[in-house]
Design a protein around this motif. Structure first.
Motif, PDB file in Angstrom:
ATOM      1  N   SER A   1      40.047  26.729 -77.235  1.00  0.00           N
ATOM      2  CA  SER A   1      39.692  25.373 -76.790  1.00  0.00           C
ATOM      3  C   SER A   1      40.942  24.524 -76.617  1.00  0.00           C
ATOM      4  CB  SER A   1      38.777  24.694 -77.814  1.00  0.00           C
ATOM      5  OG  SER A   1      37.611  25.440 -78.026  1.00  0.00           O
ATOM      6  N   PRO A   2      40.929  23.613 -75.654  1.00  0.00           N
ATOM      7  CA  PRO A   2      42.045  22.666 -75.540  1.00  0.00           C
ATOM      8  C   PRO A   2      41.962  21.628 -76.644  1.00  0.00           C
ATOM      9  CG  PRO A   2      40.329  22.103 -73.966  1.00  0.00           C
ATOM     10  CD  PRO A   2      39.895  23.392 -74.625  1.00  0.00           C
TER      11      PRO A   2
ATOM     12  N   HIS B   1      45.859  36.917 -83.981  1.00  0.00           N
ATOM     13  CA  HIS B   1      45.447  38.128 -84.701  1.00  0.00           C
ATOM     14  C   HIS B   1      44.522  39.014 -83.863  1.00  0.00           C
ATOM     15  CE1 HIS B   1      47.365  37.110 -88.506  1.00  0.00           C
ATOM     16  NE2 HIS B   1      46.924  35.875 -88.372  1.00  0.00           N
ATOM     17  N   LYS B   2      44.489  38.753 -82.553  1.00  0.00           N
ATOM     18  CA  LYS B   2      43.738  39.575 -81.601  1.00  0.00           C
ATOM     19  C   LYS B   2      42.231  39.591 -81.892  1.00  0.00           C
ATOM     20  CE  LYS B   2      47.622  42.568 -80.390  1.00  0.00           C
ATOM     21  NZ  LYS B   2      48.638  41.690 -80.975  1.00  0.00           N
ATOM     22  N   LEU B   3      41.723  38.441 -82.341  1.00  0.00           N
ATOM     23  CA  LEU B   3      40.294  38.306 -82.618  1.00  0.00           C
ATOM     24  C   LEU B   3      39.600  37.427 -81.585  1.00  0.00           C
ATOM     25  CD1 LEU B   3      40.611  37.708 -86.476  1.00  0.00           C
ATOM     26  CD2 LEU B   3      39.960  39.837 -85.319  1.00  0.00           C
ATOM     27  N   LEU B   4      40.364  36.927 -80.607  1.00  0.00           N
ATOM     28  CA  LEU B   4      39.806  36.032 -79.584  1.00  0.00           C
ATOM     29  C   LEU B   4      40.713  36.085 -78.368  1.00  0.00           C
ATOM     30  CD1 LEU B   4      37.435  33.833 -79.536  1.00  0.00           C
ATOM     31  CD2 LEU B   4      39.257  32.153 -79.862  1.00  0.00           C
ATOM     32  N   PRO B   5      40.151  36.172 -77.165  1.00  0.00           N
ATOM     33  CA  PRO B   5      41.007  36.152 -75.970  1.00  0.00           C
ATOM     34  C   PRO B   5      41.592  34.768 -75.734  1.00  0.00           C
ATOM     35  CG  PRO B   5      38.696  36.147 -75.340  1.00  0.00           C
ATOM     36  CD  PRO B   5      38.721  36.346 -76.826  1.00  0.00           C
TER      37      PRO B   5
ATOM     38  N   GLN C   1      41.379  28.649 -83.439  1.00  0.00           N
ATOM     39  CA  GLN C   1      41.264  29.624 -82.360  1.00  0.00           C
ATOM     40  C   GLN C   1      42.625  30.173 -81.940  1.00  0.00           C
ATOM     41  OE1 GLN C   1      38.949  27.391 -79.522  1.00  0.00           O
ATOM     42  NE2 GLN C   1      37.008  28.108 -80.378  1.00  0.00           N
ATOM     43  N   HIS C   2      43.674  29.356 -82.027  1.00  0.00           N
ATOM     44  CA  HIS C   2      45.018  29.875 -81.772  1.00  0.00           C
ATOM     45  C   HIS C   2      45.379  30.958 -82.794  1.00  0.00           C
ATOM     46  CE1 HIS C   2      46.581  27.526 -78.442  1.00  0.00           C
ATOM     47  NE2 HIS C   2      46.146  26.405 -78.990  1.00  0.00           N
TER      48      HIS C   2
END
Length: 346
Positions: A324-325, A315-319, A309-310
């Motif tokens: 997730s931590p 790549h600007k595909l997820l805010p 997710q990082h």
């Protein structure tokens, strides 16, 4: 070499040129053995990713570079591959370079090679040394983000760290041992695979500090440096025990627990308690047999999900708010082995 993939797909997965892959597949001469093995590995990786490859969505190729014992490297690979389907519509295509030991020069060459051929991101488990930190900065300048996993390199320009809070883990181990041993004096055997892995170093520093505050009557006996591998770990523990030091408890930060127990049994020693890390096949077995009393566990799947997710956020595909931590420390005993892990090792 049998396969059902386009040569360009195999080349992308292997990080090699199309012409090189064509020579390997057709059995032509003048192909180095490690190149042939890389193509074979790429085909196996593509076979495992086949469902992913059929998906429609943005494809991200990530390189997973890990120095760790095979038992833990396998757990990392399994955890990442188990998360891939849940990351849709983004399609992750991991390329794995996993070795039990790697010199700094080998890690640097791997990172430079990734920089030359390109990648959407790197998941890295390596030692915290200045040369590797500098190589991470070079990848960042090329637009390739690096997520350090399970052991951090905080003074580098890595994008993020995904993994256990090792300071909390060390303090947790100290709390458990102080509670289990009570007021009696005794020797605690501690082992790290390599002090240059910052994660283990942080566990050790936090453990020492917390134990000194809680149980100053306990003495630490250090047998570190076996890289988590059975033979060198057993040799180091045997050397420490050659003085006939009696061991009341063990805190194993870097693995090789079967080897540690063999060395103790050779001296006819049976510590009151043994605390280790990670729920691999060996540790699940040792928990069930009562030879290890507690394992400090963190959910590798959650850590790999966070790492992915990082990369998606980069790549600007997820805010950022959706990332997730990393996982928390869980104390696992023979009575609460997670079912999804226990079922794998029955």
């Amino acid at each position: 070499m049998a396969h059902r993939f386009l040569i360009k797909e195999i080349a992308l997965q292997a990080g090699l040129g199309v012409a090189t892959v064509d020579r390997v597949l057709n059995g032509r001469a003048h192909v180095r053995e490690h190149t042939r093995k890389r193509v074979e590995q790429a085909i196996k990786e593509l076979e495992r990713q086949e469902v992913q490859l059929a998906s429609v969505g943005r494809k991200l190729v990530v390189d997973v570079v890990v120095e760790a014992p095979a038992r833990f490297a396998d757990e990392i690979k399994n955890a990442l591959e188990a998360e891939l389907a849940a990351l849709r519509p983004v399609v992750f295509r991991p390329r794995f370079l996993m070795r039990e030991t790697m010199t700094t020069a080998e890690v640097l060459e791997a990172l430079r090679s990734i920089g030359r051929r390109g990648s959407h991101g790197v998941f890295l488990k390596a030692r915290d040394v200045p040369e590797i930190a500098e190589a991470i900065g070079e990848l960042q300048r090329r637009g390739i983000p690096v997520i350090t996993t399970f052991t951090d390199i905080p003074l580098s320009r890595r994008l993020a760290y995904a993994g256990l809070d090792n300071r909390v883990a060390g303090a947790t181990a100290a709390y458990l041992l102080a509670w289990l041993l009570g007021p009696q004096a005794g020797n605690i055997l501690i082992t790290m695979s390599d002090e240059r892995f910052r994660g283990e170093e942080e566990r050790e520093i936090s453990f020492r500090r917390a134990l000194r505050n809680r149980s100053p009557q306990l003495t630490l006996i250090d047998a570190s440096g076996g890289h988590g591998l059975d033979t060198p770990t057993e040799e180091r523990v045997r050397k420490v025990l050659a003085t006939h030091t009696r061991i009341a408890a063990v805190y194993s930060m870097g693995g090789g627990n079967l080897a540690i127990l063999r060395a103790l049994e050779a001296q006819q020693q049976s510590p009151h308690c043994f605390i280790g890390h990670d729920l691999d096949k060996d540790n699940v077995r040792l928990l069930r047999e009562g030879k290890v009393q507690a394992i400090l566990y963190h959910d590798l799947r959650q850590d790999m999900r966070s790492a992915c997710q990082h990369i998606m956020h980069f790549h600007k595909l997820l805010p950022a708010s959706a990332v997730s931590p990393s996982s928390s420390v869980v104390v696992v005993t023979p009575e609460n082995i997670p079912e999804h892990i226990a079922s794998r090792f029955r």
